[in-house]
Motif scaffolding. Structure first.
Motif, short mmCIF file in Angstrom:
data_model
loop_
_atom_site.label_atom_id
_atom_site.label_comp_id
_atom_site.label_asym_id
_atom_site.label_seq_id
_atom_site.Cartn_x
_atom_site.Cartn_y
_atom_site.Cartn_z
N HIS A 102 0.90 -1.27 -0.08
CA HIS A 102 0.12 -0.03 0.00
C HIS A 102 0.88 1.20 -0.02
CE1 HIS A 102 -3.27 -2.41 1.59
NE2 HIS A 102 -2.46 -3.06 2.19
N GLU A 157 -1.86 -2.89 -3.46
CA GLU A 157 -3.56 -2.69 -3.36
C GLU A 157 -3.55 -1.38 -4.46
OE1 GLU A 157 -6.02 -3.63 -2.06
OE2 GLU A 157 -5.35 -5.14 -0.66
N ASP A 158 -2.56 -0.70 -4.63
CA ASP A 158 -2.69 0.70 -5.34
C ASP A 158 -1.64 0.82 -6.40
OD1 ASP A 158 -1.90 2.21 -2.39
OD2 ASP A 158 -0.76 1.07 -3.65
#
Lengths: 194, 137
Positions: A102, A157-158
């Motif tokens: 993240h 996640e990003d």
């Protein structure tokens, strides 16, 4: 972790990293040999009064300096491919750990037996306890058993991240939407930073 | 605008760093010093000298600071250069070091690395004799 005045790699904790260390020694030796040879020849060229202005052909030396680099490249490529295939061997890992990147922390999930997941943030410099390593310490460390093959599944996640532990010879990109796998085998206990 | 912000930030912090060494001459006060702006030995062959340009403002520089609170177009060229140099040195050359670079912290870090036997094969911990608690000869 890296220590002051370090010149080479960190000590190997996994067999793959040991192989990589040996390969690095081997390739670096070849590189030093070639560089010193070239440097020597350049110095010879620059410090001689002999000239030969009517060179027509040089078949012999041309053959040598075509075949010899090919041999050197093969000498480098064979160990390299060996290690590459060794990294992909089937080794039946006993544990699977997932890590998600993240901005800007890692989260780990151990889901084999019971569900356990936690976030791992870097400790800011202002909150370090005396003697801790700046930019390396985290609040929740990932704890793994030693001398067991472990499968790490890395994703994000990003944005793009990369999960790396130099002592174990690992670096795997965390790509959103993609699951990358790497295997880990540590031969000795300790704290490893990455 | 960031120039101003950085400048006022420093003024608020009070001291300008660890070294209070003044430069050999005063900074350009405008009238008498022309390029190379001051006695400061900034040469292309020696771009990063040991002592800072000036880390504390002496009297003339305080006057300069006062002057710059007015309109900047009234500052002469050399004064502007002096301001720029001070800021540049503070941000890029003589920056504030993190707390982990003090000797005491480095000693504690070293002790921690030795305690956790980091790099015991060929690296740091392999050169420490654990029985006699000293570096191996």
């Amino acid at each position: 972790m890296a220590y002051p005045m370090q010149l080479g790699f960190q000590d190997a904790t996994s067999p793959i990293m040991e192989e990589l260390l040996h390969f690095h020694d081997h390739t670096l030796m070849i590189v030093f040999l070639i560089s010193s040879l070239v440097l020597y020849i350049i110095s010879l060229m620059l410090t001689t009064k002999l000239t030969h202005t009517s060179t027509m052909d040089a078949q012999e030396v041309e053959t040598i300096w075509t075949i010899l680099p090919a041999i050197i490249l093969i000498l480098i490529a064979l160990p390299s491919l060996r290690i590459l295939y060794m990294m992909d061997e089937i080794n039946n890992p006993s544990l699977t750990v997932k890590t998600m990147g993240h901005q800007w922390y890692w989260s780990y999930e151990y889901t084999d037996y019971e569900d356990l997941s936690f976030d791992s943030y870097m400790i800011p410099t202002s909150e370090l306890k005396p003697g801790e390593l700046r930019l390396l310490e985290v609040d929740n460390r990932i704890v793994l058993p030693m001398e067991m093959t472990i499968r790490m599944l890395v994703s994000s996640e990003d944005v793009l991240h990369s999960w790396a532990v130099p002592s174990l010879g690992l670096k795997t990109d965390a790509i959103p939407g993609r699951l990358n796998q790497t295997t880990l085998m540590s031969t000795r206990p300790g704290l490893y930073y990455g | 605008m960031t120039f101003r912000a950085a400048w006022s930030l420093t003024l608020r912090q009070g001291g300008l760093g660890i070294r209070g060494i003044h430069s050999p001459g005063s900074t350009a006060h405008g009238k008498e010093k022309m390029p190379p702006y001051t006695n400061y030995h900034a040469q292309r062959s020696y771009p990063m000298p040991e002592e800072p340009f000036c880390m504390e403002l002496n009297a003339e520089q305080r006057a300069l600071k006062e002057k710059e609170k007015g309109s900047w177009t009234q500052l002469s060229h050399a004064e502007k250069v002096a301001r720029l140099l001070i800021w540049w040195q503070r941000v890029y050359v003589f920056r504030k070091k993190p707390i982990t670079l003090t000797d005491e912290w480095k000693a504690q870090q070293l002790q921690r690395i030795l305690d956790m036997k980091g790099n015991p094969v060929q690296g740091l911990a392999s050169r420490w004799d654990y029985e006699r608690k000293e570096w191996k000869k």
